[in-house]
Write an enzyme that holds these catalytic residues in place. Structure first.
Site: not given
Ligand SMILES: NC(=O)c1ccc[n+]([C@@H]2O[C@H](COP(=O)([O-])OP(=O)(O)OC[C@H]3O[C@@H](n4cnc5c(N)ncnc54)[C@H](OP(=O)(O)O)[C@@H]3O)[C@@H](O)[C@H]2O)c1
Length: 256
Positions: A160
């Site tokens: 990651y």
């Molecule tokens: N939450 C944190 O603490 C945090 C911190 C730093 C960075 N981030 C980053 O923020 C971003 C959003 O994450 P989140 O925290 O909001 O988590 P989340 O609620 O799990 O959202 C992830 C999103 O990505 C989509 N996704 C995953 N794999 C996919 C694929 N192969 N094709 C299309 N869509 C896909 C999921 O939708 P489907 O499952 O419906 O496809 C979901 O809408 C990510 O890049 C994550 O790495 C999060």
């Protein structure tokens, strides 16, 4: 007639990973700020409900089911935006996934491939299709979602961390290449943000939430809207001289 002070009035915006968490929050923020949003992810039920809710509020929204790891799907998502609204001005490449619970030497290839595929290939696929769509209309703005893990290393999350560093590399390379042709490319680097996955993580690992708060100058977890607001500003014309920037939205976590 009152002046329209919204950030993104009449812009056409593609938001990936819009079915939950930060992407769903971004859908609401971008639409409220006047953008016509095209939402994409794999879970159709979530996208459908979100689009219905936005439309009920009188906002303009479309969705397209797509897997960002497949080039044909990213191309279809961009084409849907152009067919629906005539152009593509903005993209928030936010879809991503990662886990980090095992030591590096015990991780298998499958996990590495899965993390690289969605976080790096996904952004790579999106950038190519979005830039190709933006160039004929004079440009646009793109924001990619990296992470604090793209700026510093954290233990038990090597793939990651590598993937989110790569997102920063792609962001800077694209920004440098297309700046003179009217396309700005930036990234947000969120700290721990209260999404479903993080809530589950805190429940599974006692003391994790408190430990993270103790390491963060603003001692709390971010709300998804706080990341979405930063992405909306970076996409807006108010950030017109900002490109190649990586904006931590982490309460100071990477500062100390
Ligand atoms: N939450 C944190 O603490 C945090 C911190 C730093 C960075 N981030 C980053 O923020 C971003 C959003 O994450 P989140 O925290 O909001 O988590 P989340 O609620 O799990 O959202 C992830 C999103 O990505 C989509 N996704 C995953 N794999 C996919 C694929 N192969 N094709 C299309 N869509 C896909 C999921 O939708 P489907 O499952 O419906 O496809 C979901 O809408 C990510 O890049 C994550 O790495 C999060």
């Amino acid at each position: 007639m009152t002046a329209d002070h919204r950030l993104l009035t009449e812009k056409v915006a593609l938001i990936t990973g819009a079915s939950s968490g930060i992407g769903a929050a971004a859908a609401r923020v971008f639409a409220r700020e006047g953008a016509r949003v095209v939402l994409t992810a794999r879970r159709e039920d979530k996208l459908k409900a979100l689009v219905a809710d936005l439309r009920e509020q009188g906002l303009e929204a479309e969705y397209v089911v797509a897997d960002m790891t497949r080039r044909a799907d990213t191309a279809a998502a961009v084409a849907h935006a152009v067919e629906s609204y005539g152009r593509l001005d903005l993209a928030f490449n936010n879809a991503g996934w990662g886990t980090g619970r095992e030591p590096l030497h015990e991780m298998d290839d499958e996990l590495y491939d899965r993390i690289m595929d969605v976080n790096v290939r996904g952004v790579w696929n999106c950038l190519r299709d979005e830039i190709a769509a933006m160039l004929p209309t004079g440009g646009g703005a793109i924001v990619n979602t990296s992470s604090v893990g793209g700026l510093i290393a954290t233990p038990v999350a090597a793939p990651y961390v590598a993937a989110k560093h790569a997102v920063i590399g792609l962001t800077r390379a694209a920004a440098a290449e297309y700046a003179a042709r009217g396309i700005r490319v930036n990234a947000v680097a969120p700290g721990t943000t209260r999404t479903e996955v993080v809530t589950e993580w805190f429940a599974a690992v006692p003391g994790m939430e408190e430990a993270l708060h103790a390491a963060t100058p603003q001692p709390r977890t971010a709300e998804p809207e706080e990341i979405a607001e930063a992405a909306a500003w970076l996409c807006s014309d108010r950030a017109s001289f900002v490109t190649g920037a990586i904006m931590p939205v982490d309460g100071g976590f990477t500062m100390v």
